[in-house]
Design an enzyme around this catalytic site. Structure first.
Site, short mmCIF file in Angstrom:
data_model
loop_
_atom_site.label_atom_id
_atom_site.label_comp_id
_atom_site.label_asym_id
_atom_site.label_seq_id
_atom_site.Cartn_x
_atom_site.Cartn_y
_atom_site.Cartn_z
N CYS A 238 0.87 -1.18 0.00
CA CYS A 238 0.00 0.00 0.00
C CYS A 238 0.90 1.23 0.00
CB CYS A 238 -0.98 -0.02 1.18
SG CYS A 238 -0.21 0.06 2.82
N ARG B 97 -3.26 -0.65 5.46
CA ARG B 97 -3.86 -1.70 4.64
C ARG B 97 -2.94 -2.90 4.42
NH1 ARG B 97 -5.19 2.24 -0.17
NH2 ARG B 97 -3.26 3.08 0.69
N ASP C 175 -8.24 3.86 1.44
CA ASP C 175 -7.24 4.24 2.43
C ASP C 175 -7.94 4.70 3.71
OD1 ASP C 175 -5.23 5.33 3.93
OD2 ASP C 175 -4.30 6.39 2.24
P1 4NP Z 1 -1.72 2.84 4.20
O1 4NP Z 1 -2.32 4.18 4.83
O2 4NP Z 1 -1.21 3.18 2.83
O3 4NP Z 1 -2.89 1.92 4.15
O4 4NP Z 1 -0.62 2.38 5.13
C1 4NP Z 1 -1.61 5.38 4.87
C2 4NP Z 1 -0.67 5.58 5.84
C3 4NP Z 1 0.00 6.80 5.90
C4 4NP Z 1 -0.30 7.81 5.00
C5 4NP Z 1 -1.25 7.60 4.04
C6 4NP Z 1 -1.91 6.38 3.97
N1 4NP Z 1 0.36 9.06 5.09
O5 4NP Z 1 0.01 9.96 4.33
O6 4NP Z 1 1.26 9.21 5.92
#
Ligand code: 4NP
Length: 147
Positions: A3, A9, A119
């Protein structure tokens, strides 16, 4: 499992697939990574840890790392959560063989739909519950397909 941040995720997908692979006595190497390296070295988001725990899966020990070109040599399948992950991972592919390893994870449930796993990072706890259920369905299908 890939992800953006590797803290919401993909660690959920990673932990769920490990749980199911263990249940089926499958000797699979399963891991996760992020296309963005800003959370490198961190454990999963506490909300992801909590929802996994609620359903009996421990992901608290996982540690975020960036996706690397070498992952194409280490793994036979690379599941991404959304189209932006898909584009970012494909940029690191060396050839068609690498490209063929990459799949939007919900396509294992609804082939060709390119449905994203939303997300949950900027939302509430319900988002994490929804993501867990989607990934649980996809991982069950992966185990049945590939075992
Ligand atoms: P992930 O969620 O891609 O599902 O791990 C996120 C975690 C951090 C960020 C964005 C999405 N961020 O912008 O820091």
């Amino acid at each position: 499992m890939v992800c953006l941040g590797n803290i919401c995720r993909s660690p959920l997908a990673d932990g769920i697939l490990r749980f199911k692979a263990k249940r089926e006595n499958l000797d699979w190497v399963i891991d996760s990574a992020g296309t963005y390296s800003g959370h490198q070295g961190e454990n999963p988001d506490p909300r992801a840890i909590a929802v996994a725990k609620k359903y009996g899966v421990d992901i608290s020990y996982l540690v975020a790392r960036p996706f690397s070109k070498m992952d194409f040599d280490e793994f036979d399948k690379i599941y991404v959560m959304d189209s932006s992950n898909y584009r970012d991972v494909l940029k690191l592919a060396s050839d068609e063989l690498d490209e063929q390893k990459v799949e939007m994870i919900m396509n294992v449930v609804n082939p060709g739909n390119n449905q994203p796993v939303p997300d949950p990072y900027f939302g509430g706890d319900e988002g994490f519950d929804e993501v867990f259920k989607m990934l649980d369905k996809a991982c069950e299908k992966i185990v049945q397909q590939l075992k």
